[in-house]
Design a protein around this motif. Sequence first.
Motif, short mmCIF file in Angstrom:
data_model
loop_
_atom_site.label_atom_id
_atom_site.label_comp_id
_atom_site.label_asym_id
_atom_site.label_seq_id
_atom_site.Cartn_x
_atom_site.Cartn_y
_atom_site.Cartn_z
N ASP A 1 0.89 -0.96 0.03
CA ASP A 1 0.02 0.00 -0.08
C ASP A 1 0.86 1.31 -0.28
O ASP A 1 2.04 1.25 0.04
N GLN A 2 0.26 2.34 -0.03
CA GLN A 2 1.11 3.70 0.09
C GLN A 2 1.08 4.44 1.35
O GLN A 2 1.26 5.53 1.49
N SER A 3 1.02 3.43 2.53
CA SER A 3 1.35 4.10 3.80
C SER A 3 2.59 4.68 3.92
O SER A 3 3.51 4.62 3.35
N PRO A 4 2.70 5.90 4.96
CA PRO A 4 3.73 6.42 5.32
C PRO A 4 5.08 5.27 5.62
O PRO A 4 6.26 5.65 5.13
N THR A 5 4.66 4.30 6.07
CA THR A 5 5.84 3.08 6.48
C THR A 5 6.31 2.69 5.29
O THR A 5 7.54 2.62 5.10
N TYR A 6 5.72 2.36 4.15
CA TYR A 6 6.03 1.83 3.01
C TYR A 6 6.89 2.87 2.21
O TYR A 6 8.01 2.81 1.63
N ASN A 7 6.49 4.11 2.40
CA ASN A 7 7.09 5.36 1.78
C ASN A 7 8.51 5.45 2.37
O ASN A 7 9.56 6.09 1.48
N GLU A 8 8.46 5.45 3.64
CA GLU A 8 9.85 5.64 4.48
C GLU A 8 10.89 4.70 3.78
O GLU A 8 12.09 4.81 3.94
N VAL A 9 10.38 3.39 3.79
CA VAL A 9 11.46 2.19 3.30
C VAL A 9 11.76 2.55 1.98
O VAL A 9 12.74 2.50 1.59
N VAL A 10 10.91 2.98 0.98
CA VAL A 10 11.37 3.23 -0.30
C VAL A 10 12.30 4.43 -0.40
O VAL A 10 13.33 4.40 -1.23
#
Length: 281
Positions: free
Chosen positions: A5-14
């Motif tokens: 999904d596009q949650s902040p957690t995923y975006n921080e990993v990216v």
Amino acid sequence: MLLSDQSPTYNEVVSALQAEWRPALRGRELVVLSARDLPASPLPSALITLGSAATQLAMARAEASPEWARVPMLAGLLPRDGFNAIWKRPPAWVSAAWLDQPFERYLELIRRALPRLNRVGVLLGPATQGLRPALAKAAADRGLQLVVGSVNQADEMYPSLRAVLADAEVLLVLPDRTVGDPTALQNTLITAYRQRVPVVGYSPALVKSGATLGLYASPAQVGRQLAAMLKPPIAASNWPASRPAEGFTVVVNEQVSRSLGLDVPDVTELTEALRRQEGLR
């Protein structure tokens, strides 16, 4: 890279992975997709999945297509038992950077943060029962005594917890789907607090909910580990093996600590001590 999904957690990993990718992996393009946007072709040279949904989609694609079955894949942002539940017998070119911390690190944190508490309770479910001998040895190596409760199904949770808390001075909660059901976790925290037994958990959410200490890999640390595991050359023949979290963050619930009369060292002091113990910079 495939995101659940596009949650902040995923975006921080990216973001963390991209920062490491640019200088270290020149000539390799990192394409970020949501799970619903994964194309059937062309085939990527390798696939990174973040979270359970993306990993499940990658496995389904590999099962349906001989070509996709040969694509090297690396999963992140999921615990070991979550990965194993999705991909029970992965080939050598399918691996994961688990969220799980090495249990030796948990025990070392307990030894340093709570030096007067020697009896460490732990509940082991089906996914973690196999860790028992190594856990007991790692505890003994640190002068700690392990108090183990077995939970094979949900209705065994409360009796096992009460038995462990009757003898333990601190409770270690490891990621396990049987032991880690959200309702069960909340009851564990409440019961342990009433018995005045501090809890050491595996996520900041557990600490926020009442655990005394937490040890976990932040999203940025996950991203950096994934990048490090994918240093060139990227090929199925030298694909990295699955491994636990390498980076770690320590968090303390100061309110719970004070309420239990504990004098827990500062998180910076604990973090530096753990890093020195492991020979990290």
